[in-house]
Design a protein around this motif. Structure first.
Motif, PDB file in Angstrom:
ATOM      1  N   SER A   1       3.865  32.278   6.456  1.00  0.00           N
ATOM      2  CA  SER A   1       2.586  32.151   6.266  1.00  0.00           C
ATOM      3  C   SER A   1       1.655  31.586   5.334  1.00  0.00           C
ATOM      4  N   LEU A   2       2.399  31.390   3.970  1.00  0.00           N
ATOM      5  CA  LEU A   2       1.821  30.830   2.973  1.00  0.00           C
ATOM      6  C   LEU A   2       1.762  29.155   3.372  1.00  0.00           C
TER       7      LEU A   2
ATOM      8  N   ARG B   1      14.487  40.590   4.607  1.00  0.00           N
ATOM      9  CA  ARG B   1      14.426  39.190   4.763  1.00  0.00           C
ATOM     10  C   ARG B   1      13.524  38.542   5.886  1.00  0.00           C
ATOM     11  N   THR B   2      13.320  39.343   6.755  1.00  0.00           N
ATOM     12  CA  THR B   2      12.450  39.203   7.676  1.00  0.00           C
ATOM     13  C   THR B   2      10.782  39.056   7.047  1.00  0.00           C
ATOM     14  N   VAL B   3      10.496  40.065   6.205  1.00  0.00           N
ATOM     15  CA  VAL B   3       9.245  40.080   5.644  1.00  0.00           C
ATOM     16  C   VAL B   3       8.880  38.850   4.803  1.00  0.00           C
ATOM     17  N   LEU B   4      10.137  38.684   4.002  1.00  0.00           N
ATOM     18  CA  LEU B   4      10.099  37.374   3.002  1.00  0.00           C
ATOM     19  C   LEU B   4       9.888  36.082   3.953  1.00  0.00           C
TER      20      LEU B   4
ATOM     21  N   LEU C   1       8.464  35.943   6.865  1.00  0.00           N
ATOM     22  CA  LEU C   1       7.170  35.644   7.396  1.00  0.00           C
ATOM     23  C   LEU C   1       6.078  35.483   6.443  1.00  0.00           C
ATOM     24  N   LEU C   2       6.346  35.946   5.162  1.00  0.00           N
ATOM     25  CA  LEU C   2       5.480  35.707   3.988  1.00  0.00           C
ATOM     26  C   LEU C   2       5.463  34.071   3.693  1.00  0.00           C
ATOM     27  N   ILE C   3       6.924  33.587   3.693  1.00  0.00           N
ATOM     28  CA  ILE C   3       6.945  31.994   3.311  1.00  0.00           C
ATOM     29  C   ILE C   3       6.332  31.276   4.228  1.00  0.00           C
TER      30      ILE C   3
END
Length: 121
Positions: free
Chosen positions: A15-16, A6-9, A11-13
């Protein structure tokens, strides 16, 4: 494991979203350009956008010793500004524009967006 995913997802959202904002929505610069209107058209397959070209005085060249006209290609999103430019093809105009780092299909094909006409001669 789920919390890491969840944290990686997340951060990815985030960042995008930040990338999209700075590349497509952040005004990188703004200024004015003056010259003779070469053409101004409304075109596009899906998104109909207003595109124009301004011929500026002076010459520039990418190759030393060659001569090339100094052209400013731009897009217009405002219908009122487009109507003014459409009726003044061939006239000398001074335009105010905003520069973005990237172009969006519904905003136009250029990264330079003209938002107002300062003078028409």
């Amino acid at each position: 494991m789920k919390s890491i995913l969840r944290t990686v997802l997340l951060l990815l959202i985030v960042s995008l979203a930040i990338f999209f904002f700075f590349f497509y929505c952040f005004v990188f610069g703004e200024g004015t350009k003056a010259g003779e209107m070469n053409f101004f058209v409304k075109k596009g397959y899906i998104f109909k956008t207003f595109e124009g070209r301004l011929i500026q005085t002076g010459y520039k060249s990418q190759v030393p010793g060659a001569i090339q006209s100094n052209e400013f290609e731009f897009s217009v999103t405002d219908e009122k500004v487009a109507a003014i430019l459409m009726s003044n093809s061939g006239a000398t105009v001074e335009l105010h524009y905003k520069e973005y780092l990237g172009s969006l299909p519904w905003r136009g094909m250029s990264k330079y967006i003209v938002d107002s006409v300062i003078t028409v001669k």
